[in-house]
Design a protein around this motif. Structure first.
Motif, mmCIF file in Angstrom:
data_model
loop_
_atom_site.group_PDB
_atom_site.id
_atom_site.type_symbol
_atom_site.label_atom_id
_atom_site.label_comp_id
_atom_site.label_asym_id
_atom_site.label_seq_id
_atom_site.Cartn_x
_atom_site.Cartn_y
_atom_site.Cartn_z
ATOM 1 N N LYS A 1 0.848 -1.185 0.000
ATOM 2 C CA LYS A 1 0.000 0.000 0.000
ATOM 3 C C LYS A 1 0.891 1.246 0.000
ATOM 4 O O LYS A 1 1.987 1.227 0.543
ATOM 5 C CB LYS A 1 -0.927 0.033 1.224
ATOM 6 C CG LYS A 1 -1.877 -1.177 1.321
ATOM 7 C CD LYS A 1 -2.904 -1.171 0.187
ATOM 8 C CE LYS A 1 -3.846 -2.364 0.324
ATOM 9 N NZ LYS A 1 -4.842 -2.443 -0.776
ATOM 10 N N LYS B 1 -2.962 9.815 6.198
ATOM 11 C CA LYS B 1 -2.520 8.851 7.210
ATOM 12 C C LYS B 1 -3.384 7.598 7.089
ATOM 13 O O LYS B 1 -4.567 7.688 6.754
ATOM 14 C CB LYS B 1 -2.624 9.430 8.623
ATOM 15 C CG LYS B 1 -1.526 10.441 8.930
ATOM 16 C CD LYS B 1 -1.562 10.858 10.390
ATOM 17 C CE LYS B 1 -0.426 11.815 10.699
ATOM 18 N NZ LYS B 1 -0.435 12.225 12.128
ATOM 19 N N ARG C 1 -0.351 4.337 10.183
ATOM 20 C CA ARG C 1 0.658 4.315 9.132
ATOM 21 C C ARG C 1 0.865 5.725 8.570
ATOM 22 O O ARG C 1 -0.101 6.447 8.264
ATOM 23 C CB ARG C 1 0.225 3.384 7.999
ATOM 24 C CG ARG C 1 -0.131 1.990 8.461
ATOM 25 C CD ARG C 1 1.076 1.260 9.038
ATOM 26 N NE ARG C 1 0.724 -0.023 9.591
ATOM 27 C CZ ARG C 1 0.725 -1.153 8.874
ATOM 28 N NH1 ARG C 1 1.014 -1.137 7.585
ATOM 29 N NH2 ARG C 1 0.428 -2.300 9.468
ATOM 30 N N THR D 1 3.884 0.992 2.559
ATOM 31 C CA THR D 1 3.592 0.188 3.746
ATOM 32 C C THR D 1 2.997 -1.145 3.306
ATOM 33 O O THR D 1 2.491 -1.271 2.183
ATOM 34 C CB THR D 1 2.619 0.933 4.693
ATOM 35 O OG1 THR D 1 2.441 0.142 5.872
ATOM 36 C CG2 THR D 1 1.290 1.166 4.023
#
Length: 326
Positions: free
Chosen positions: A25, A32, A46, A51
């Motif tokens: 991702k 965020k 995150r 990520t």
């Protein structure tokens, strides 16, 4: 054997590629990521960048952290002084807690929009029309405080609230226009009266100066005549004394001719015919004159007509000491 290993390697590689594609991702700089694993919130939020999440187990929710501009629909309301108005506004807010914005409220945008509309209606009912038109800064602060109190629990902070437009009925607009016009007329009259007062003071001072030098008044009159004569479409009126007009009329009359054969007699005037003198004697009859006690003679004995002077031409005198105009 080698073929089987090669096939297993290819299958493993394909499975790994599919897994990476499903787990990889990307979170943008202004966002965020909130991860829910099997429906439960993960502790960490995150940050922006690349990520990984567990496919089919984790669900990543991206939350925009930018300032959001949201128009508030126009709301009809009645002010504190019973005036029907229609007010619309705009609200600026941003998310400060991404996890709270996802967990504590279903749709934070819709929630902020609804609380803004209700707060706008409430602020309209508590305010007067003059405050809505001229004291908007105070109303904006009160509206911001009313929206910010419940929005803090949703992880949202209100940055700014502005009232855009206030629509009034046509009758109220005409009434306000008449009021403003009357106020402007009042100020114009006050200014005009003040100017007249200052001008009268200056004219009084000028009159005192001209009273010491009468020639200045004549010069001022000539200057006024010159200023008026500059306009070709105006009629010039000059004042003249009445005595001057009388003198011109007497000079225009022809002289009266004297009666031939008679000279002016000096002395007191003779008493009227038939009146007795003071000494008791009868008045003497002049030669050539007819006695009034005797009967009138014929046409041959009548007295010759005398040339009496014509009466003077009457001169109109409206008011003594006033001036005529030509």
């Amino acid at each position: 054997m080698v073929q089987e290993l090669l096939t297993a390697f290819v299958v493993t590689g394909a499975a790994a590629a599919v897994y990476v594609a499903a787990a990889a991702k990307v979170v943008k700089q202004y966002e965020k990521g909130v991860v829910l694993r099997f429906g439960r919130l993960r502790s960490g939020v995150r940050g922006p960048g690349f990520t990984m999440v567990l496919p089919f187990a984790d669900r990543l929710h991206k939350v925009n952290m930018q300032i959001v501009t949201m128009p508030v629909p126009a709301q009809d309301g009645i002010t504190h002084d019973n005036v029907t108005v229609r007010v619309d506004a705009v609200i600026y807010f941003k998310v400060v807690d991404a996890a709270a914005a996802i967990i504590r409220v279903e749709d934070y945008r819709f929630a902020v929009s609804q609380i803004a509309q209700t707060s706008l209606r409430s602020i309209i009912g508590k305010s007067d029309l003059d405050d809505l038109l001229s004291n908007r800064e105070k109303l904006n602060q009160g509206l911001e405080l009313m929206i910010d109190n419940p929005a803090v629990e949703w992880g949202v902070t209100i940055d700014r609230v502005e009232i855009k437009d206030v629509s009034l009925p046509e009758t109220m607009k005409r009434s306000m226009a008449r009021q403003a016009e009357a106020d402007r007329e009042r100020r114009a009259r006050v200014i005009n009266a003040d100017a007249e007062l200052q001008a009268s003071k200056k004219l009084s001072e000028a009159a005192e100066v001209m009273s010491d030098t009468p020639a200045a008044l004549q010069l001022r009159l000539l200057q006024t005549v010159v200023a008026v004569a500059a306009e070709k479409n105006s009629t010039l009126v000059l004042p003249f004394p009445v005595e001057l007009l009388r003198f011109l009329e007497r000079a225009a009359q022809p002289p009266q001719p004297a009666e031939p054969g008679r000279t002016a007699r000096a002395g007191p005037p003779a008493p009227p015919d038939g009146a007795a003198r003071h000494d008791g004697t009868a008045p003497a009859v002049e030669a050539g004159a007819q006695d009034p006690r005797t009967p009138a003679a014929g046409p041959a004995h009548r007295a010759a007509p005398t040339h009496e002077p014509a009466p003077p031409v009457p001169v109109r005198d409206d008011d003594a000491g006033t001036a005529g105009c030509i």
